[in-house]
Design a protein around this motif. Structure first.
Motif, PDB file in Angstrom:
ATOM      1  N   PRO A  46      40.157  47.244  46.498  1.00 14.10           N
ATOM      2  CA  PRO A  46      41.020  47.228  45.320  1.00 14.10           C
ATOM      3  C   PRO A  46      41.736  48.566  45.134  1.00 14.10           C
ATOM      4  O   PRO A  46      41.146  49.626  45.335  1.00 14.10           O
ATOM      5  N   ALA A  47      42.994  48.490  44.777  1.00 14.03           N
ATOM      6  CA  ALA A  47      43.789  49.688  44.522  1.00 14.03           C
ATOM      7  C   ALA A  47      43.520  50.224  43.117  1.00 14.03           C
ATOM      8  O   ALA A  47      43.742  51.399  42.841  1.00 14.03           O
ATOM      9  N   LYS A  48      43.036  49.343  42.253  1.00 18.22           N
ATOM     10  CA  LYS A  48      42.796  49.710  40.858  1.00 18.22           C
ATOM     11  C   LYS A  48      41.299  49.622  40.565  1.00 18.22           C
ATOM     12  O   LYS A  48      40.645  48.635  40.907  1.00 18.22           O
ATOM     13  N   GLU A  49      40.757  50.659  39.944  1.00 21.30           N
ATOM     14  CA  GLU A  49      39.339  50.673  39.587  1.00 21.30           C
ATOM     15  C   GLU A  49      39.018  49.468  38.715  1.00 21.30           C
ATOM     16  O   GLU A  49      39.775  49.115  37.816  1.00 21.30           O
ATOM     17  N   GLY A  50      37.906  48.831  39.015  1.00 17.99           N
ATOM     18  CA  GLY A  50      37.485  47.673  38.231  1.00 17.99           C
ATOM     19  C   GLY A  50      37.917  46.343  38.825  1.00 17.99           C
ATOM     20  O   GLY A  50      37.423  45.303  38.417  1.00 17.99           O
ATOM     21  N   ASP A  51      38.852  46.369  39.780  1.00 17.95           N
ATOM     22  CA  ASP A  51      39.265  45.126  40.428  1.00 17.95           C
ATOM     23  C   ASP A  51      38.286  44.777  41.544  1.00 17.95           C
ATOM     24  O   ASP A  51      37.515  45.617  42.000  1.00 17.95           O
ATOM     25  N   SER A  52      38.354  43.552  42.002  1.00 16.75           N
ATOM     26  CA  SER A  52      37.450  43.055  43.034  1.00 16.75           C
ATOM     27  C   SER A  52      37.934  43.414  44.431  1.00 16.75           C
ATOM     28  O   SER A  52      39.139  43.504  44.673  1.00 16.75           O
ATOM     29  N   TYR A  53      36.970  43.574  45.346  1.00 15.41           N
ATOM     30  CA  TYR A  53      37.295  43.550  46.764  1.00 15.41           C
ATOM     31  C   TYR A  53      37.646  42.102  47.098  1.00 15.41           C
ATOM     32  O   TYR A  53      37.109  41.169  46.483  1.00 15.41           O
ATOM     33  N   LEU A  54      38.503  41.919  48.076  1.00  9.49           N
ATOM     34  CA  LEU A  54      38.826  40.573  48.532  1.00  9.49           C
ATOM     35  C   LEU A  54      38.500  40.461  50.011  1.00  9.49           C
ATOM     36  O   LEU A  54      38.895  41.316  50.805  1.00  9.49           O
ATOM     37  N   ILE A  55      37.783  39.417  50.362  1.00 10.30           N
ATOM     38  CA  ILE A  55      37.529  39.089  51.757  1.00 10.30           C
ATOM     39  C   ILE A  55      38.325  37.812  51.998  1.00 10.30           C
ATOM     40  O   ILE A  55      37.988  36.750  51.476  1.00 10.30           O
ATOM     41  N   VAL A  56      39.405  37.937  52.749  1.00  6.55           N
ATOM     42  CA  VAL A  56      40.310  36.814  52.974  1.00  6.55           C
ATOM     43  C   VAL A  56      40.114  36.322  54.402  1.00  6.55           C
ATOM     44  O   VAL A  56      40.377  37.061  55.352  1.00  6.55           O
ATOM     45  N   SER A  57      39.637  35.094  54.535  1.00  4.47           N
ATOM     46  CA  SER A  57      39.441  34.536  55.877  1.00  4.47           C
ATOM     47  C   SER A  57      40.334  33.321  56.056  1.00  4.47           C
ATOM     48  O   SER A  57      40.528  32.528  55.131  1.00  4.47           O
TER      49      SER A  57
END
Length: 109
Positions: A46-57
């Motif tokens: 995430p570029a913004k603190e507090g946002d989620s990581y994304l695992i895109v498959s």
């Protein structure tokens, strides 16, 4: 038009767990890479603190993705993260991360 299936795992980590989470993906087992129907994967910080990581498959079909989630390779690929969750629970601490899947069908490129 060929339609592909996309699964996005939204991962929320405690601030203290973020380095460990990134280490896990940086040294991942790559078990998913050999699964039938698997196309590609991106791990997004995430570029913004507090946002989620994304695992895109990306998958050829929804069934290929479902087969992955039920496979021994899935268990192997997530073993270290599962161990971290179990350790936190055994110590009476909150889980250092949580996740939720959402799925999509590609309609345009």
């Amino acid at each position: 038009m060929k339609k592909n299936f996309v699964a996005i795992n939204y991962i929320d980590c405690t601030e203290a767990y973020r380095p460990r989470f990134e280490e896990l993906f940086g040294s991942r087992a790559k078990a998913i890479d050999t699964m039938p129907g698997f196309i590609n994967m991106h791990v997004l910080r995430p570029a913004k603190e507090g946002d989620s990581y994304l695992i895109v498959s990306y998958w050829e079909t929804e069934n290929a993705f479902k087969d992955w989630t039920k496979s021994e390779a899935f268990i192997k690929g997530h073993q270290r993260g599962f161990e971290d969750l179990a350790k936190a629970k055994a110590e009476g601490r909150p889980a250092p991360m949580s996740s939720s899947f959402r799925t999509y069908e590609v309609i345009a490129e």
